[in-house]
Design a protein around this motif. Sequence first.
Motif, PDB file in Angstrom:
ATOM      1  N   SER A 162      34.024  42.493  40.987  1.00 27.63           N
ATOM      2  CA  SER A 162      33.823  42.197  42.399  1.00 27.63           C
ATOM      3  C   SER A 162      32.504  42.810  42.839  1.00 27.63           C
ATOM      4  O   SER A 162      31.898  43.614  42.147  1.00 27.63           O
ATOM      5  CB  SER A 162      34.963  42.789  43.223  1.00 27.63           C
ATOM      6  OG  SER A 162      34.918  44.202  43.152  1.00 27.63           O
ATOM      7  N   ASN A 302      39.149  39.543  40.698  1.00 29.75           N
ATOM      8  CA  ASN A 302      39.203  38.097  40.886  1.00 29.75           C
ATOM      9  C   ASN A 302      40.328  37.521  40.022  1.00 29.75           C
ATOM     10  O   ASN A 302      40.980  38.229  39.262  1.00 29.75           O
ATOM     11  CB  ASN A 302      37.848  37.453  40.565  1.00 29.75           C
ATOM     12  CG  ASN A 302      37.398  37.720  39.136  1.00 29.75           C
ATOM     13  OD1 ASN A 302      38.204  37.707  38.201  1.00 29.75           O
ATOM     14  ND2 ASN A 302      36.100  37.971  38.956  1.00 29.75           N
ATOM     15  N   TRP A 303      40.521  36.202  40.109  1.00 29.22           N
ATOM     16  CA  TRP A 303      41.677  35.597  39.438  1.00 29.22           C
ATOM     17  C   TRP A 303      41.592  35.731  37.916  1.00 29.22           C
ATOM     18  O   TRP A 303      42.609  35.882  37.234  1.00 29.22           O
ATOM     19  CB  TRP A 303      41.828  34.135  39.843  1.00 29.22           C
ATOM     20  CG  TRP A 303      40.757  33.200  39.325  1.00 29.22           C
ATOM     21  CD1 TRP A 303      39.603  32.864  39.946  1.00 29.22           C
ATOM     22  CD2 TRP A 303      40.781  32.495  38.080  1.00 29.22           C
ATOM     23  NE1 TRP A 303      38.867  31.997  39.167  1.00 29.22           N
ATOM     24  CE2 TRP A 303      39.571  31.744  38.022  1.00 29.22           C
ATOM     25  CE3 TRP A 303      41.672  32.416  37.024  1.00 29.22           C
ATOM     26  CZ2 TRP A 303      39.263  30.927  36.925  1.00 29.22           C
ATOM     27  CZ3 TRP A 303      41.364  31.614  35.936  1.00 29.22           C
ATOM     28  CH2 TRP A 303      40.170  30.881  35.903  1.00 29.22           C
ATOM     29  N   LYS A 304      40.365  35.687  37.356  1.00 30.16           N
ATOM     30  CA  LYS A 304      40.226  35.834  35.914  1.00 30.16           C
ATOM     31  C   LYS A 304      40.640  37.233  35.468  1.00 30.16           C
ATOM     32  O   LYS A 304      41.284  37.403  34.425  1.00 30.16           O
ATOM     33  CB  LYS A 304      38.775  35.565  35.495  1.00 30.16           C
ATOM     34  CG  LYS A 304      38.330  34.118  35.690  1.00 30.16           C
ATOM     35  CD  LYS A 304      36.887  33.944  35.270  1.00 30.16           C
ATOM     36  CE  LYS A 304      36.413  32.516  35.492  1.00 30.16           C
ATOM     37  NZ  LYS A 304      34.989  32.342  35.121  1.00 30.16           N
ATOM     38  N   GLN A 305      40.269  38.217  36.269  1.00 36.99           N
ATOM     39  CA  GLN A 305      40.650  39.581  35.914  1.00 36.99           C
ATOM     40  C   GLN A 305      42.162  39.789  36.025  1.00 36.99           C
ATOM     41  O   GLN A 305      42.753  40.509  35.233  1.00 36.99           O
ATOM     42  CB  GLN A 305      39.892  40.572  36.809  1.00 36.99           C
ATOM     43  CG  GLN A 305      38.398  40.630  36.477  1.00 36.99           C
ATOM     44  CD  GLN A 305      37.642  41.528  37.441  1.00 36.99           C
ATOM     45  OE1 GLN A 305      37.619  41.277  38.636  1.00 36.99           O
ATOM     46  NE2 GLN A 305      37.029  42.562  36.908  1.00 36.99           N
TER      47      GLN A 305
END
Length: 339
Positions: A162, A302-305
């Motif tokens: 982020s 974030n969504w990937k993390q």
Amino acid sequence: MNRHLLLLLCAASIYASFLSWAYLQEKLSSSNYSISDLTPEHFHAPYFINIIQCCCCILVGGSYLLYKTRRDPTLALIPSLPLKTWAILYAISVSQSISSPLGYMSLSHVDYVLFLLAKSCKLIPVMLVHYVAFGTIYPRSKYIVAATVTIGVVIFTIGGYSAKATSSTKSGNITLGMAMLCGSLLLDGFTNSAQDVIFKTTNGKITGSHLMTILNIFTLTNLTLYTTLCTNQFTYVREFVSRNGPAALVDVAKFAACGALGQVSIFITLEKFNSVVLITVTVTRKMLSMVLSVVLFGHVLNWKQWVGLILVFAGIGLESLPKIFKSATPETKVKAKTV
């Protein structure tokens, strides 16, 4: 003491000690201890931190061992071990002396949540060292777990940070940080594998409290010699405290005390119960440490993390559930070859 009450106390001690330990670890690496608003100052003395940690572990581990020897006088004698065993013990202490400071130094370059995730991958270097050094062959399920956890960490790493997290590590070198983390993990793999060998080859002569005290004495000696001869960290700490007051030293003392008390709680749990119970407690503790880091220090994922994080948790769960439900045991699932 009632076994259920003892287990509850042990679990509470492990949670409290290591959740506090993880919080203080991140606080030491990221807090501004400057008493002036003009120039922020962060405390960077990983060898000094580890020296204080060793002192606390020797004090607590030695006290626990003394308590046990009063109940069982045979434990009072240092086990008569062959030179090879003492050599392995010293090699473990050297590995610990390098691994922990290397991990702390990586925090100057990587995010703390990534640090925790990478530390959750200890299964991989342990398996690698066991296979290369001791010829241990693992079942397929172990490789699936290792692959799941590794993929999760890779996705988390390449998922990006982020804006807030990036700004905190912008001055660092992510490649160097990951290299330090990998080196620390390989050393941890050797440490854990060699400890397994010590317990198996000494036939109970070395107990957990023996190991805790002996290894910390060796590690303290290694770190003190290296820090005195090859670094200026003692001078750095003295000057840092003179400029900014003792706040950092208070956090170091709290950090070391939490780690030492947590180690004793782990040894008591192993002695009075079994590794299945310990795995249940420590796995959930790792998850809570990550959540605590995200919540208290404002990490934004974030969504990937989040996908990577979930995969790591899934891998840890796959490793733990069979043991929790006793569907497999190390004796039936791991075949060791002597090379």
